[in-house]
Design a protein around this motif. Sequence first.
Motif, PDB file in Angstrom:
ATOM      1  N   ASP A 164      -4.641  -5.965  -7.424  1.00 10.55           N
ATOM      2  CA  ASP A 164      -5.755  -6.268  -6.523  1.00 10.55           C
ATOM      3  C   ASP A 164      -6.314  -7.622  -6.932  1.00 10.55           C
ATOM      4  O   ASP A 164      -6.896  -7.763  -8.011  1.00 10.55           O
ATOM      5  CB  ASP A 164      -6.825  -5.180  -6.637  1.00 10.55           C
ATOM      6  N   GLY A 167      -2.290  -7.027  -3.375  1.00 13.22           N
ATOM      7  CA  GLY A 167      -3.233  -7.139  -2.274  1.00 13.22           C
ATOM      8  C   GLY A 167      -4.199  -8.262  -2.551  1.00 13.22           C
ATOM      9  O   GLY A 167      -4.735  -8.373  -3.654  1.00 13.22           O
ATOM     10  N   ASP A 198      -5.730  -7.196   1.321  1.00 13.09           N
ATOM     11  CA  ASP A 198      -6.318  -6.144   0.495  1.00 13.09           C
ATOM     12  C   ASP A 198      -6.961  -5.022   1.300  1.00 13.09           C
ATOM     13  O   ASP A 198      -6.894  -3.847   0.925  1.00 13.09           O
ATOM     14  CB  ASP A 198      -7.317  -6.731  -0.508  1.00 13.09           C
ATOM     15  N   ALA A 202      -6.341  -1.003   0.996  1.00  9.33           N
ATOM     16  CA  ALA A 202      -7.446  -0.069   0.778  1.00  9.33           C
ATOM     17  C   ALA A 202      -7.422   1.042   1.821  1.00  9.33           C
ATOM     18  O   ALA A 202      -7.651   2.222   1.515  1.00  9.33           O
ATOM     19  CB  ALA A 202      -8.776  -0.814   0.820  1.00  9.33           C
ATOM     20  N   VAL A 234      -7.973  -0.766  -3.554  1.00 13.21           N
ATOM     21  CA  VAL A 234      -6.946  -1.767  -3.260  1.00 13.21           C
ATOM     22  C   VAL A 234      -5.757  -1.622  -4.205  1.00 13.21           C
ATOM     23  O   VAL A 234      -4.598  -1.611  -3.764  1.00 13.21           O
ATOM     24  CB  VAL A 234      -7.521  -3.197  -3.327  1.00 13.21           C
ATOM     25  N   VAL A 235      -6.018  -1.504  -5.498  1.00 16.44           N
ATOM     26  CA  VAL A 235      -4.904  -1.402  -6.447  1.00 16.44           C
ATOM     27  C   VAL A 235      -4.146  -0.091  -6.238  1.00 16.44           C
ATOM     28  O   VAL A 235      -2.910  -0.043  -6.351  1.00 16.44           O
ATOM     29  CB  VAL A 235      -5.406  -1.556  -7.900  1.00 16.44           C
TER      30      VAL A 235
END
Length: 389
Positions: free
Chosen positions: A89, A151, A193, A197, A356-357
Motif C-alpha cells: 500500500d 496499490g 489503491d 480497498a 489496501v494492503v
Amino acid sequence: MANVRGGDLSRLRQLNALAAIRALREAGPLTLTALAERTGLSRPSTKEVVDELTGLGWVEEVPPSPGTMGRPARRYRFRADCGHLVGVDIGGHNIRAALSDLDGEVLAETRQPVRPDDPLEERLAAIERAVSGCLALSGRAASDLWLVAAGTTGVVSPEGRVQFSAAIPAWRGLDLAGELARMFPCEVLVENDSRLAALAEARRGAARGARDVVFLHVGRRMGTGLIIDGKVHRGFGAAAGEIVMLPEARWYDAPDHLNTCAVVPPGTPEEDAAGYTLAAARDGDPAALAAVGRYVDDLAVGTAAMVLLLDPQVVVLGGGFSRSADVLLGPLRERLERACVRMPEVRASALGDECVVTGAIDYAVDHLDRHLFTPDAGPSLPLPQPAGR
C-alpha cells in the motif's frame, strides 16, 4: 511466476490435478476418499493425481494429530507455502507491505513512514525496505516471491503507469510497474489503491459476500473503488470511479469544510485538522456539526450519482475519515435516502488502515488463480520451487 513454469501434463491429467488442487484449497486437509468425492474421480485416479502433485511439490501429507490412536487415514493438503506473494500500500504518509502464502494468509507485515514531498528515490527505497522487512520477519528471500501487487494513490494506467496523483506529486508520469519490476525478481501488478480497498472489503470486510459494492475512500483526499458482479471494475482505460475529477461532484474540495472549521486550533498541520472537527462534532459542538453537514452534503452528491448509476448492494465508507463513521454514516444515509431510488446498505469499513494492503494480497491471489489454477490457464501445470527448507 515465469520462473516456476514447467512439467507439461496431458490435458486430462491437468484438469484432474487442477480439480484436486481446487478442492484441497477450499476444504483441505482431506483424505483420499473425501478428495475423490469432491472431485468426482475414482479413488485410484485420485491416488494417482495426489502422488503426482506430491512429487511436483504442490501437495503434501499432513502428519497425524498428536495423541491419535490407531492408524488414521492419510490426509493431504495444498502446499500454500511453496510460494509467496507481497501486497504493498503506497500512500502519501505511509507505505505498508504484507507477505502471504499462495492462499492469501498474511505471514508478516511492516510499515515505513514517508512524506508526500519525499524525493522519488526515497519513496522507492521505502517500498524496498518495507518488502525486505516482511521477508526478514518471515525468514524468506526475494527469490521466494512469485508476485508483488501494489496499490497506489492516483490514476493508474493498465500498464502500471501513474498518470496523475494529487497526493504524491513526484508520482505523476512514473512507470511504477517498471520501477518495481527492477526491484523484485517476480511478476508485478499495480492498481489504484481504492479499487484494492474495495476488493478487500468485499472479500474479508464490511461488504463480504456482496457482488456489487461502492467503496468510498474518504480522508485527506477522496476516491472510489467499484466492485461489479464480484470483480474489481477498472473500465476500458482503468479510469472507472474517478468521480473526484468532476467539479460538479464537489468532492475535490470537500475536506476543506473539515480542515477550516473554527474548532481547529491555529497552527494545526493540515493532515490533523479534520480530526479535530470530527471529534468536536462527536461531542456536539455546533460549529463542528455544521462543518460535518457541509462535508456530507458534498460527499453525498458523488455517492448518490454512483448509487443511481450502479445500484450497488453495499456502500462502504472507508479511508482515514472512516474512523469517525459514527459521526458521518447517519447524515450520509439521510442524504442518500432523499436522492436514491433504492437505498443500499451503507456500512463503515471493517478493515481500516489495512484495507489496501489486504486488497493487494487478494488481488495477487486472484491473478494467481486465473493464470495457474483454472482449466484455461494453459497447457502445463506450473512447478513450485523446491522447498529447500
